[in-house]
Write an enzyme that holds these catalytic residues in place. Structure first.
Site, PDB file in Angstrom:
ATOM      1  N   GLU A 176       8.843 -12.847 -11.711  1.00  0.00           N
ATOM      2  CA  GLU A 176       7.726 -12.015 -12.133  1.00  0.00           C
ATOM      3  C   GLU A 176       7.901 -11.676 -13.597  1.00  0.00           C
ATOM      4  O   GLU A 176       9.028 -11.574 -14.072  1.00  0.00           O
ATOM      5  CB  GLU A 176       7.778 -10.689 -11.363  1.00  0.00           C
ATOM      6  CG  GLU A 176       6.574 -10.395 -10.517  1.00  0.00           C
ATOM      7  CD  GLU A 176       6.811  -9.126  -9.725  1.00  0.00           C
ATOM      8  OE1 GLU A 176       6.596  -9.174  -8.519  1.00  0.00           O
ATOM      9  OE2 GLU A 176       7.229  -8.107 -10.324  1.00  0.00           O
TER      10      GLU A 176
ATOM     11  N   ASN B 119      -7.458   1.082  -4.489  1.00  0.00           N
ATOM     12  CA  ASN B 119      -7.466   2.010  -3.364  1.00  0.00           C
ATOM     13  C   ASN B 119      -8.912   2.347  -3.049  1.00  0.00           C
ATOM     14  O   ASN B 119      -9.620   2.895  -3.890  1.00  0.00           O
ATOM     15  CB  ASN B 119      -6.691   3.277  -3.702  1.00  0.00           C
ATOM     16  CG  ASN B 119      -5.220   2.971  -3.924  1.00  0.00           C
ATOM     17  OD1 ASN B 119      -4.629   2.167  -3.206  1.00  0.00           O
ATOM     18  ND2 ASN B 119      -4.640   3.587  -4.925  1.00  0.00           N
TER      19      ASN B 119
ATOM     20  N   ARG C 255     -10.662   4.546  -1.514  1.00  0.00           N
ATOM     21  CA  ARG C 255     -10.773   5.886  -0.942  1.00  0.00           C
ATOM     22  C   ARG C 255     -10.667   6.932  -2.048  1.00  0.00           C
ATOM     23  O   ARG C 255     -10.447   6.590  -3.201  1.00  0.00           O
ATOM     24  CB  ARG C 255      -9.630   6.106   0.048  1.00  0.00           C
ATOM     25  CG  ARG C 255      -8.287   5.881  -0.647  1.00  0.00           C
ATOM     26  CD  ARG C 255      -7.099   6.235   0.194  1.00  0.00           C
ATOM     27  NE  ARG C 255      -5.882   5.680  -0.338  1.00  0.00           N
ATOM     28  CZ  ARG C 255      -5.117   6.235  -1.259  1.00  0.00           C
ATOM     29  NH1 ARG C 255      -5.469   7.382  -1.781  1.00  0.00           N
ATOM     30  NH2 ARG C 255      -4.009   5.658  -1.688  1.00  0.00           N
TER      31      ARG C 255
ATOM     32  N   GLU D 244      -3.520  -2.923  -7.605  1.00  0.00           N
ATOM     33  CA  GLU D 244      -4.276  -2.894  -6.358  1.00  0.00           C
ATOM     34  C   GLU D 244      -5.452  -1.952  -6.500  1.00  0.00           C
ATOM     35  O   GLU D 244      -5.525  -1.177  -7.449  1.00  0.00           O
ATOM     36  CB  GLU D 244      -3.387  -2.452  -5.190  1.00  0.00           C
ATOM     37  CG  GLU D 244      -2.820  -1.052  -5.336  1.00  0.00           C
ATOM     38  CD  GLU D 244      -2.011  -0.627  -4.104  1.00  0.00           C
ATOM     39  OE1 GLU D 244      -1.509  -1.490  -3.371  1.00  0.00           O
ATOM     40  OE2 GLU D 244      -1.911   0.594  -3.893  1.00  0.00           O
TER      41      GLU D 244
END
Lengths: 168, 498
Positions: free
Chosen positions: B202, B292, B294, B290
């Site tokens: 990575e 989310n 919500r 990422e």
């Protein structure tokens, strides 16, 4: 009269010179201290200390947690203060047997009585607040007894499994 | 467009109470739910009605799809708000709610599923040119393949064991010359630790920061952002301090991140409140982590700088209304900061410290919020999250927000449960934090200077005097006398959690 206190892990010995009403004079190491408690009209308390004619006044509050143990708040600081009885040395726990470092659930016990265990070997899994931790043996030995069961909610400091030294 | 007159809140603690608050203002009735061990907590009586959830495990209570939908049906609630955590990003639950003829206050189930699949969401980003952390996790793990991959990604790189965790089999490699020796060492270590010597690579980011964009979308195809939040101060991969604006983001980087976040929303047809998380390097390179799907724990930070109520926006979107404001009308002012008060032992690697809040009071001060789901005497149970409360402070400047937060923390009273109050104060007072040098490594990098200082003799004397002189309330409930004993041999293997 001497008083042994453990304040957030630090041990101090006070030599009380005078304790009357809300006034307390004592020696700590080589220094003499004088404090007074002052009650405010709402019932809360201040701790007063006079140094060179100047008062230091700090809010204080204590909650009794157990016999000889209080949660003490003093200004911004808050700590657990324990009073140690003379001669009561810290309990010598078996260095081999794992104790719970936190309150929580016993998820799994990985050994059985009679098992021979190596130093650092995982003994049990505990869980609290989404965190799982592995408790390990403090040294090589024999599992003598299981003191808790899987699914038990246990307090901090609970011995989970008793491990004794392997007799030579 | 549908009117919602009553909702069920499928959550607990501070977030359930916070959602009730907005519903009151909107004239919407609320139903809260509670597990047996939560029956005395404020959320269990904060709403207009409450439904007890039978059972002991989370699967039987707060994660029980059928019981929650049944509770909504029985009470006549028309919608379910999942809060954060628990079922908030559970596509199956969102679908079950909709299938039951109720409104799920959140994005459609297929959008949740799409962003919930981390590999798929990465691929989606790559398709629309949103950068993701460059990496290599190919089938071939031989020297030549890895070396080619590292060259392509660009140094420094991180070599990691595929099966990894806990830093075993992990190496930071600064340049091509050091690469192969590091790979060989990592491979041996991985083989030894995990019985699997597969490695992945990575890009290694120097001084990374966690910066996220708050986005909002309605069912009419409108997508807006409500600025960023920087949440770099973390312990065990969990945020403890969040703020907006980020102390370092340049306008150029910010607008590029906004464009990336909104293009994700447009591509997937996002609906409702969402957060796009990025990792940002010292050079201002940003990479998608990422999304989310919500409301976030730290949403009050955004509310404080915009003056908006994000839960109200969620309700409006759920009712099919267009977003209340256009992008140009969303402005921010000043600086806001949130800290999370946790029941944990900061001196012992943040080990959870459940217990009873024998003393508990949070101050009410102007331009601040103190959100919590506990009262004095409440138990912070080992069965749930260790968050006791969140404190939020606003200031015209970052320095003023920090100062106001210090005032909040210094006036908070928490007794009976080990907690991170003083630790948070030490972070806020740390010169590197004050200077805005906040990276995700902050807590580790400054572990020594953040450790609890030993008290001076004068301070000990004053505490000893307070112990003797203070009249004390209340008797003990449960604390074992042995609980200050801690033996170093207890090796805590900390499973990462979010």
């Amino acid at each position: 009269m001497k008083k042994n206190l453990r304040i957030a892990g630090q041990e101090v010995t006070l030599e009380a010179l005078q304790h009357a009403g809300g006034s307390l004079r004592f020696m700590l190491n080589e220094t003499q201290y004088h404090f007074r408690a002052h009650a405010l009209p709402d019932g809360s308390q201040l701790l007063e200390q006079e140094v060179d004619g100047v008062l230091k006044r700090t809010r204080m509050h204590a909650v009794k947690m157990a016999a000889r143990m209080k949660h003490v708040q003093l200004g911004e600081d808050e700590v657990l203060v324990e009073e140690m009885l003379p001669g009561a040395a810290a309990q010598a726990a078996s260095a081999l047997s794992p104790r719970s470092p936190m309150p929580g659930l016993v998820r799994q016990i990985l050994v059985a009585p009679g098992d021979e265990v190596a130093s650092g070997q995982p003994i049990a899994l505990m869980e609290a607040m989404k965190l799982q931790i592995t408790l390990t043996a403090g040294g090589a030995g024999i599992v003598e007894a299981l003191l808790v069961a899987e699914g038990d909610m246990i307090a901090e400091g609970t011995e989970l499994v008793r491990i004794k030294e392997k007799s030579a | 467009m549908s009117t919602i007159r009553k909702i069920l809140i499928a959550n607990r603690g501070e977030i359930a109470c916070r959602i009730v608050g907005t519903c009151r203002i909107m004239g919407i009735q609320t139903v809260t739910v509670f597990a047996a061990d939560d029956r005395d907590l404020p959320h269990a009586f904060a709403g207009d009605q409450a439904v007890a959830l039978e059972g002991k495990t989370l699967a039987e209570t707060y994660l029980n799809h059928a019981a929650l939908i049944d509770a909504a049906k029985r009470t006549g609630a028309e919608a379910i708000h999942p809060g954060y955590g628990f079922l908030s990003e559970n596509a199956a639950f969102a679908k079950a709610v909709t299938d039951a003829g109720l409104i799920f206050i959140g994005p459609p189930a297929d959008v949740i599923a799409r962003m919930g699949d981390k590999a798929a969401s990465r691929l989606l980003c790559q398709e629309i040119n949103v950068p993701t952390v460059p990496g290599y996790d190919g089938d071939s793990s031989d020297d030549a393949a890895l070396q080619r991959a590292a060259q392509k990604i660009g140094y420094p790189v991180l070599v990691k064991a595929s099966a990894g965790g806990g830093g075993k089999g992990m190496r930071i490699v600064q340049n091509a010359r050091e690469f192969l020796p590091a790979v060989h060492a990592a491979r041996a270590e991985a083989k030894n630790a995990f019985g699997n010597d597969q490695l992945l690579i990575e890009k290694y980011l120097m001084e990374p920061r966690h910066i996220e964009l708050q986005v909002f979308s309605d069912t009419h195809g409108n997508h807006v952002h409500l600025f960023e939040r920087e949440c770099s101060i973390q312990r065990r991969y969990q945020k403890i301090i969040e703020e907006s604006p980020s102390p370092v983001l340049t306008e150029k980087t910010r607008s590029a991140m906004v464009e990336a976040a909104l293009s994700i929303c447009r591509t997937i047809g996002y609906v409702g409140a969402g957060t796009v998380e990025f990792i940002v390097s010292a050079k201002g390179e940003f990479y998608f982590l990422e999304m989310n799907t919500r409301l976030q724990v730290e949403h009050p930070v955004t509310e404080m700088i915009t003056g908006l109520d994000l839960v109200r926006w969620q309700m409006d979107v759920a009712m099919g209304k267009p977003l209340p404001l256009k992008q140009a009308d969303i402005v921010r002012r000043g600086h806001a900061m949130e800290v999370r008060l946790y029941a944990e032992d900061t001196a012992r690697d943040f080990l959870p410290a459940p217990g009873t809040l024998r003393v508990f009071s949070l101050p009410q001060l102007p331009l601040t919020r103190a959100e919590n789901g506990y009262v004095q005497g409440s138990e912070v149970s080992a069965s749930y999250d260790p968050m006791i409360a969140k404190l939020v402070a606003w200031g015209e400047t970052r320095a003023e927000a920090i100062a106001r937060m210090q005032l909040l923390l210094s006036s908070a009273r928490i007794g009976g449960v080990k907690n991170n109050r003083r630790y948070l104060q030490r972070i806020l007072a740390h010169p590197e934090f004050v200077a805005g040098n906040t990276t995700t490594h902050f807590v580790k990098t400054h572990a020594e200077t953040l450790a609890e200082p030993s008290r001076s003799e004068d301070a000990l004397a004053a505490l000893a005097a307070a112990y003797v002189l203070a009249t004390s309330d209340q008797a003990a409930v449960h604390t074992s006398a042995s609980n200050t004993e801690y033996s170093a041999w207890v090796q805590a293997e900390l499973a990462g959690f979010r």
